[in-house]
Enzyme design. Structure first.
Site, PDB file in Angstrom:
ATOM      1  N   SER A 140       1.165  -0.870   0.539  1.00  0.00           N
ATOM      2  CA  SER A 140       0.195   0.289  -0.043  1.00  0.00           C
ATOM      3  C   SER A 140       0.883   1.466   0.140  1.00  0.00           C
ATOM      4  O   SER A 140       1.640   1.231   0.791  1.00  0.00           O
ATOM      5  CB  SER A 140      -1.218  -0.170   1.073  1.00  0.00           C
ATOM      6  OG  SER A 140      -1.360  -1.227   1.445  1.00  0.00           O
ATOM      7  N   TYR A 155      -4.633  14.808   4.094  1.00  0.00           N
ATOM      8  CA  TYR A 155      -3.363  13.971   4.108  1.00  0.00           C
ATOM      9  C   TYR A 155      -2.953  12.960   4.539  1.00  0.00           C
ATOM     10  O   TYR A 155      -1.965  12.065   4.970  1.00  0.00           O
ATOM     11  CB  TYR A 155      -1.901  15.296   2.882  1.00  0.00           C
ATOM     12  CG  TYR A 155      -1.302  13.934   2.272  1.00  0.00           C
ATOM     13  CD1 TYR A 155      -2.106  12.993   1.035  1.00  0.00           C
ATOM     14  CD2 TYR A 155      -0.317  13.969   2.277  1.00  0.00           C
ATOM     15  CE1 TYR A 155      -1.098  12.381  -0.349  1.00  0.00           C
ATOM     16  CE2 TYR A 155       0.467  12.737   1.202  1.00  0.00           C
ATOM     17  CZ  TYR A 155       0.056  12.293   0.244  1.00  0.00           C
ATOM     18  OH  TYR A 155       1.194  11.568  -0.755  1.00  0.00           O
TER      19      TYR A 155
HETATM   20  N1  LIG Z   1       3.967  11.798  -5.681  1.00  0.00           N
HETATM   21  C1  LIG Z   1       5.330  11.981  -4.642  1.00  0.00           C
HETATM   22  O1  LIG Z   1       5.991  13.441  -4.700  1.00  0.00           O
HETATM   23  C2  LIG Z   1       3.975  11.695  -3.993  1.00  0.00           C
HETATM   24  C3  LIG Z   1       5.011  11.728  -2.494  1.00  0.00           C
HETATM   25  C4  LIG Z   1       4.155  10.193  -1.591  1.00  0.00           C
HETATM   26  C5  LIG Z   1       3.468   9.751  -1.652  1.00  0.00           C
HETATM   27  N2  LIG Z   1       2.884  10.002  -3.296  1.00  0.00           N
HETATM   28  C6  LIG Z   1       1.315   8.415  -3.157  1.00  0.00           C
HETATM   29  O2  LIG Z   1       2.017   8.211  -4.273  1.00  0.00           O
HETATM   30  C7  LIG Z   1       0.592   7.804  -4.448  1.00  0.00           C
HETATM   31  C8  LIG Z   1       0.396   7.523  -6.591  1.00  0.00           C
HETATM   32  O3  LIG Z   1       0.258   8.936  -6.910  1.00  0.00           O
HETATM   33  P1  LIG Z   1       1.428   9.783  -7.728  1.00  0.00           P
HETATM   34  O4  LIG Z   1       1.974  10.200  -7.259  1.00  0.00           O
HETATM   35  O5  LIG Z   1       1.549   8.586  -8.999  1.00  0.00           O
HETATM   36  O6  LIG Z   1       0.329  10.651  -8.429  1.00  0.00           O
HETATM   37  P2  LIG Z   1      -0.613  10.352  -9.915  1.00  0.00           P
HETATM   38  O7  LIG Z   1      -1.457  11.569 -10.057  1.00  0.00           O
HETATM   39  O8  LIG Z   1       0.912  10.261 -10.708  1.00  0.00           O
HETATM   40  O9  LIG Z   1      -1.558   9.212  -9.898  1.00  0.00           O
HETATM   41  C9  LIG Z   1      -2.059   9.134  -9.225  1.00  0.00           C
HETATM   42  C10 LIG Z   1      -3.321   8.223  -9.641  1.00  0.00           C
HETATM   43  O10 LIG Z   1      -4.548   7.549  -8.737  1.00  0.00           O
HETATM   44  C11 LIG Z   1      -5.461   7.614  -9.414  1.00  0.00           C
HETATM   45  N3  LIG Z   1      -6.903   8.367  -8.690  1.00  0.00           N
HETATM   46  C12 LIG Z   1      -6.608   8.963  -8.271  1.00  0.00           C
HETATM   47  N4  LIG Z   1      -7.712   9.405  -7.534  1.00  0.00           N
HETATM   48  C13 LIG Z   1      -8.689   7.398  -7.616  1.00  0.00           C
HETATM   49  C14 LIG Z   1      -9.646   6.928  -7.556  1.00  0.00           C
HETATM   50  N5  LIG Z   1     -11.082   7.988  -7.545  1.00  0.00           N
HETATM   51  N6  LIG Z   1     -10.342   5.721  -8.051  1.00  0.00           N
HETATM   52  C15 LIG Z   1      -8.730   5.176  -8.898  1.00  0.00           C
HETATM   53  N7  LIG Z   1      -7.899   6.361  -8.762  1.00  0.00           N
HETATM   54  C16 LIG Z   1      -7.822   7.149  -8.632  1.00  0.00           C
HETATM   55  C17 LIG Z   1      -5.052   8.762 -10.693  1.00  0.00           C
HETATM   56  O11 LIG Z   1      -6.000   9.228 -11.787  1.00  0.00           O
HETATM   57  C18 LIG Z   1      -3.604   8.236 -10.842  1.00  0.00           C
HETATM   58  O12 LIG Z   1      -3.423   7.843 -12.469  1.00  0.00           O
HETATM   59  C19 LIG Z   1      -0.853   8.495  -4.028  1.00  0.00           C
HETATM   60  O13 LIG Z   1      -1.347   6.990  -2.850  1.00  0.00           O
HETATM   61  C20 LIG Z   1      -0.029   9.403  -3.696  1.00  0.00           C
HETATM   62  O14 LIG Z   1      -0.354   9.925  -2.208  1.00  0.00           O
HETATM   63  C21 LIG Z   1       3.312  10.314  -3.938  1.00  0.00           C
END
Ligand SMILES: NC(=O)c1ccc[n+]([C@@H]2O[C@H](COP(=O)([O-])OP(=O)(O)OC[C@H]3O[C@@H](n4cnc5c(N)ncnc54)[C@H](O)[C@@H]3O)[C@@H](O)[C@H]2O)c1
Length: 282
Positions: A140, A155
């Site tokens: 996760s 968040y």
């Molecule tokens: N990018 C960072 O710096 C970072 C840091 C820490 C944690 N995260 C976590 O990583 C995970 C992925 O995010 P990311 O950074 O790749 O961002 P991103 O926006 O590029 O990808 C997130 C994906 O989740 C999908 N999504 C959003 N809402 C949704 C829903 N209701 N149902 C199904 N899909 C949904 C979006 O369409 C997108 O494709 C997230 O949980 C985010 O909190 C990201």
């Protein structure tokens, strides 16, 4: 899960960023991957891109903040691949504003996508993994904000929740043949700062806009630039693959925030130090 070849993975938030990096890395290791996302056009593009590399992947659209849609996506995965071994609860959104700006809608959106979908994912996919007896892994995506309350309130709360859920379930799922890992990324080069593109329709108009000035606006602007210069999402996907193969409890992407996390542990220890010499009244 030493050999991922021929195993099946279900990855949420797989149309972009970290989820797409994970899907790609798992597919390259020979796993069959069901990509799940709310954003249909991006999902189609991601699927077509991966298929050009001659891997076995498919996709299903779902808003993971709705349990019935996640259940339908699980049913579609079993119908397509027969079994599932790896669940990657990765979909997530940047969420709403901070103190003074939040609304019920922004809390419900963030809690739904970032936390309830993880709870439901484990509830729905856990028994499917157990059923075939071949073992599996649940990963996760939390965040460094799951160990340090460094982002906005909703968040932080959801990401601490994902860490707590993963830590707690590791012991209870191990005897059932399921490893549990939590991914705590630092800044990764994705579209996370543009999460509102996928605000579910039922919340439209009800989630506050982020402030354009003040501390939250400054935080957002710094985060936009840190994310733009962040780690490559495929590199993160490869770490996740390694974490699955070796059942890592925590998967980090870099050491940038290690000193800040140590400072948090030190502050917690100070809390104990303050009352160490006292004898609690019972
Ligand atoms: N990018 C960072 O710096 C970072 C840091 C820490 C944690 N995260 C976590 O990583 C995970 C992925 O995010 P990311 O950074 O790749 O961002 P991103 O926006 O590029 O990808 C997130 C994906 O989740 C999908 N999504 C959003 N809402 C949704 C829903 N209701 N149902 C199904 N899909 C949904 C979006 O369409 C997108 O494709 C997230 O949980 C985010 O909190 C990201």
């Amino acid at each position: 899960m030493k050999d991922l070849a021929g195993k099946t993975a279900f990855v949420t938030g797989a149309a972009s960023g970290i989820g797409l990096g994970v899907a790609r890395a798992l597919a390259q290791a020979g796993a069959k991957v069901m990509l799940c996302d709310i954003e249909e056009a991006a999902l189609k593009t991601a699927l077509e891109g991966l298929r050009r590399t001659n891997v076995d992947v498919d996709s299903v659209k779902a808003d993971v903040s709705l349990k019935a849609e996640l259940q339908a996506a699980a049913d579609a995965t079993i119908a397509r691949y027969g079994k599932v071994h790896i669940l990657v609860n990765n979909a997530g959104v940047g969420g709403g504003g901070d103190y003074g700006q939040w609304t019920d809608a922004s809390w419900n959106w963030t809690l739904g996508v970032n936390l309830m979908s993880v709870i439901w994912g484990i509830e729905i996919f856990g028994p499917l993994i157990e059923k075939h007896g071949e073992g599996g892994q649940i990963v996760s995506t939390a965040s460094i904000a799951g160990l340090l309350a460094a982002a906005t309130a909703s968040y932080n709360v959801t990401k601490y929740g994902v860490v707590a859920l993963s830590e707690g379930l590791r012991a209870s799922l191990a005897p059932r043949g399921i490893g549990v890992s939590v991914l705590c990324p630092g800044f990764v080069r994705t579209q996370i700062m543009n999460s509102r593109r996928n605000l579910p329709l039922r919340f439209s108009g009800a989630v506050e806009s982020l402030p354009t000035e003040g501390p939250v606006a400054e935080f957002v602007s710094a985060a936009v630039s840190a994310v733009a210069n962040g780690v490559d999402p495929l590199y993160v996907g490869e770490l996740v693959r390694e974490g699955i193969e070796n059942d890592w409890p925590y998967i980090f992407t870099d050491t940038e925030f290690e000193p800040a996390i140590e400072a948090r542990f030190a502050a917690i220890k100070q809390g104990f130090d303050r009352i160490r010499a006292r004898k609690p009244r019972r």
